[in-house]
Design an enzyme around this catalytic site. Sequence first.
Site, PDB file in Angstrom:
ATOM      1  N   TYR A   1     -24.639  61.588 -15.996  1.00 50.19           N
ATOM      2  CA  TYR A   1     -25.749  60.706 -15.775  1.00 50.19           C
ATOM      3  C   TYR A   1     -26.918  60.485 -15.285  1.00 50.19           C
ATOM      4  O   TYR A   1     -28.484  60.115 -16.066  1.00 50.19           O
ATOM      5  CB  TYR A   1     -25.389  59.458 -14.647  1.00 50.19           C
TER       6      TYR A   1
ATOM      7  N   PHE B   1     -47.696  69.745  -8.703  1.00 53.32           N
ATOM      8  CA  PHE B   1     -46.687  68.173  -8.740  1.00 53.32           C
ATOM      9  C   PHE B   1     -45.635  67.876  -9.048  1.00 53.32           C
ATOM     10  O   PHE B   1     -44.894  67.252  -8.945  1.00 53.32           O
ATOM     11  CB  PHE B   1     -47.401  68.022 -10.744  1.00 53.32           C
TER      12      PHE B   1
ATOM     13  N   ARG C   1     -25.044  47.107  -9.693  1.00 55.56           N
ATOM     14  CA  ARG C   1     -25.765  48.751 -10.250  1.00 55.56           C
ATOM     15  C   ARG C   1     -25.178  49.723  -9.104  1.00 55.56           C
ATOM     16  O   ARG C   1     -24.953  49.353  -8.119  1.00 55.56           O
ATOM     17  CB  ARG C   1     -27.086  49.010 -10.142  1.00 55.56           C
TER      18      ARG C   1
ATOM     19  N   ARG D   1     -30.773  56.697  -2.174  1.00 56.69           N
ATOM     20  CA  ARG D   1     -31.066  56.098  -0.362  1.00 56.69           C
ATOM     21  C   ARG D   1     -31.123  53.794  -1.243  1.00 56.69           C
ATOM     22  O   ARG D   1     -31.241  53.507  -0.045  1.00 56.69           O
ATOM     23  CB  ARG D   1     -32.776  56.267  -1.071  1.00 56.69           C
TER      24      ARG D   1
HETATM   25  C1  D61 Z   1     -40.940  67.888 -11.554  1.00 58.53           C
HETATM   26  C2  D61 Z   1     -41.817  66.514 -11.538  1.00 58.53           C
HETATM   27  C3  D61 Z   1     -41.029  65.534 -11.556  1.00 58.53           C
HETATM   28  C4  D61 Z   1     -40.206  65.644 -11.755  1.00 58.53           C
HETATM   29  C5  D61 Z   1     -38.808  66.801 -12.859  1.00 58.53           C
HETATM   30  C6  D61 Z   1     -39.775  67.674 -11.918  1.00 58.53           C
HETATM   31  C7  D61 Z   1     -38.079  66.697 -12.914  1.00 58.53           C
HETATM   32  C8  D61 Z   1     -37.599  65.169 -12.861  1.00 58.53           C
HETATM   33  C9  D61 Z   1     -38.290  64.098 -12.845  1.00 58.53           C
HETATM   34  C10 D61 Z   1     -39.551  63.880 -12.221  1.00 58.53           C
HETATM   35  C11 D61 Z   1     -37.305  62.527 -12.701  1.00 58.53           C
HETATM   36  C12 D61 Z   1     -37.330  62.446 -11.393  1.00 58.53           C
HETATM   37  C13 D61 Z   1     -36.487  60.768 -11.484  1.00 58.53           C
HETATM   38  C14 D61 Z   1     -36.069  60.373 -10.101  1.00 58.53           C
HETATM   39  C15 D61 Z   1     -36.705  58.885  -9.932  1.00 58.53           C
HETATM   40  N1  D61 Z   1     -35.582  58.416 -10.890  1.00 58.53           N
HETATM   41  C16 D61 Z   1     -36.352  56.775 -11.530  1.00 58.53           C
HETATM   42  O1  D61 Z   1     -37.393  56.785 -11.567  1.00 58.53           O
HETATM   43  C17 D61 Z   1     -34.897  56.258 -12.093  1.00 58.53           C
HETATM   44  O2  D61 Z   1     -35.699  56.366 -13.227  1.00 58.53           O
HETATM   45  C18 D61 Z   1     -34.652  57.189 -14.136  1.00 58.53           C
HETATM   46  C19 D61 Z   1     -35.625  57.092 -15.547  1.00 58.53           C
HETATM   47  C20 D61 Z   1     -37.528  56.948 -16.005  1.00 58.53           C
HETATM   48  C21 D61 Z   1     -37.346  58.416 -14.999  1.00 58.53           C
HETATM   49  C22 D61 Z   1     -39.107  57.720 -15.345  1.00 58.53           C
HETATM   50  C23 D61 Z   1     -40.344  58.808 -14.959  1.00 58.53           C
HETATM   51  C24 D61 Z   1     -39.956  59.106 -13.488  1.00 58.53           C
HETATM   52  C25 D61 Z   1     -40.723  60.358 -12.997  1.00 58.53           C
HETATM   53  C26 D61 Z   1     -41.137  61.113 -14.221  1.00 58.53           C
HETATM   54  C27 D61 Z   1     -41.338  60.608 -15.269  1.00 58.53           C
HETATM   55  C28 D61 Z   1     -40.526  59.510 -15.652  1.00 58.53           C
HETATM   56  C29 D61 Z   1     -42.171  61.473 -16.598  1.00 58.53           C
HETATM   57  C30 D61 Z   1     -43.278  62.307 -16.154  1.00 58.53           C
HETATM   58  C31 D61 Z   1     -43.291  62.613 -14.381  1.00 58.53           C
HETATM   59  C32 D61 Z   1     -41.679  62.518 -13.282  1.00 58.53           C
HETATM   60  C33 D61 Z   1     -34.668  54.957 -11.870  1.00 58.53           C
HETATM   61  O3  D61 Z   1     -35.988  54.170 -11.712  1.00 58.53           O
HETATM   62  C34 D61 Z   1     -35.734  52.787 -10.696  1.00 58.53           C
HETATM   63  C35 D61 Z   1     -36.392  53.069  -9.092  1.00 58.53           C
HETATM   64  O4  D61 Z   1     -36.478  54.078  -8.812  1.00 58.53           O
HETATM   65  O5  D61 Z   1     -36.380  51.941  -8.258  1.00 58.53           O
HETATM   66  C36 D61 Z   1     -33.546  54.562 -11.421  1.00 58.53           C
HETATM   67  O6  D61 Z   1     -33.328  53.169 -12.727  1.00 58.53           O
HETATM   68  O7  D61 Z   1     -32.536  54.358 -11.578  1.00 58.53           O
HETATM   69 MG    MG Z   2     -32.685  53.112 -14.562  1.00 61.14          MG
END
Ligand code: D61
Ligand code: MG
Length: 346
Positions: A168, A285, A225, A212
Amino acid sequence: MGSLGAILKHPDDLYPLLKLKMAARHAEKQIPSEPHWAFCYSMLHRVSRSFALVIQQLGTELRNAVCIFYLILRALDTVEDDTSIPTEVKVPILIAFHRHIYDRNWHFSCGTKDYKVLMDQFHVVSTAFLELGKGYQEAIEDITKRMGAGMAKFICKEVETIDDYDEYCHYVAGLVGLGLSKLFNASESEDLASDSLSNSTGLFLQKTNIIRDYLEDINEIPKSRMFWPREIWSKYVNKLEDLKYEENSVEAVQCLNEMVTNSLIHVDDCLKYMSALPEPAIFRFCAIPQVMAIGTLAMCYNNINVFRGVVKMRRGLTAQVIHRTKTMADVYGAFFDFSCMLKSKV
Ligand code: D61
Ligand code: MG
């Protein structure tokens, strides 16, 4: 405590906080003049201030691609997260989302507050997406397709085993890591990082979020959820929600500690990934979220408040991380400090 109170109590925080505020104001002033790009960047600001700040230093082309990549996946996630959408409506949208991004007439209203604005104005994001270079567009489409399919799979399926949990987290965050590596590579400033290391950076961030956000996710209305794997929590309680009740405090903290320990598996890979990024802007970044994550895990470990409310790094500490994370030596230093804090709690 008001923010002045916070500053007076922790005078060390004054300087980084001020710097953060000035940088945020500077970032806001840099919002571009074409209306669709202005909308995208102001949206980014509203949903994630620190993210908007950290992408400022990237070159224009890459920054635009990362901004759109973020907004598209945030929109996809808004559909996934909206528990009031019936499954039979939600699943086809998730699966076809990678096609909707090419369609300026596609529209689906859901989410709340800023996320609702994002969904209602999604055609503006599409317009900006269609102006990106083909290489960026294809990388974003590919990741959106795989993430949507993965989210759809887990709408109908519970996170039972630790393998499910990793799977997931791969869909919702590991794939972001893979996609970012492709975008960095398309901007010709980085060699392509290995998929396995890129995946780990995402898993580490997502697992931290899942730990968290336990209480917020379990209390979600109209339906809770659940992302903590049964394989772990079933050792401590009969139902995941039981962890929030006071009579289970001892089990809750033990379970939490096992969850934190599980996420630490990825630290090695994350450090390896970061140490291979030569471009300073891209490095920062990537490194800032990783340092925030280890800091958050250190705060959560052995901390019953995870089950009572939100455990967050103080704003001053966040500001310090943003301003003090410049080189790999800074990252090693921060990981060392937070590891010591963890060790003292084990
Ligand atoms: C380097 C820098 C940033 C990085 C990376 C490597 C590798 C992965 C990520 C960022 C993604 C990390 C996601 C962690 C936070 N989780 C969420 O936001 C959950 O949603 C996941 C799906 C949507 C992802 C959107 C996203 C996030 C960060 C990004 C990106 C896209 C694009 C570019 C850079 C960073 C979480 O969201 C709801 C909430 O936390 O309120 C969920 O639904 O579980
Ligand atoms: Mg989500």
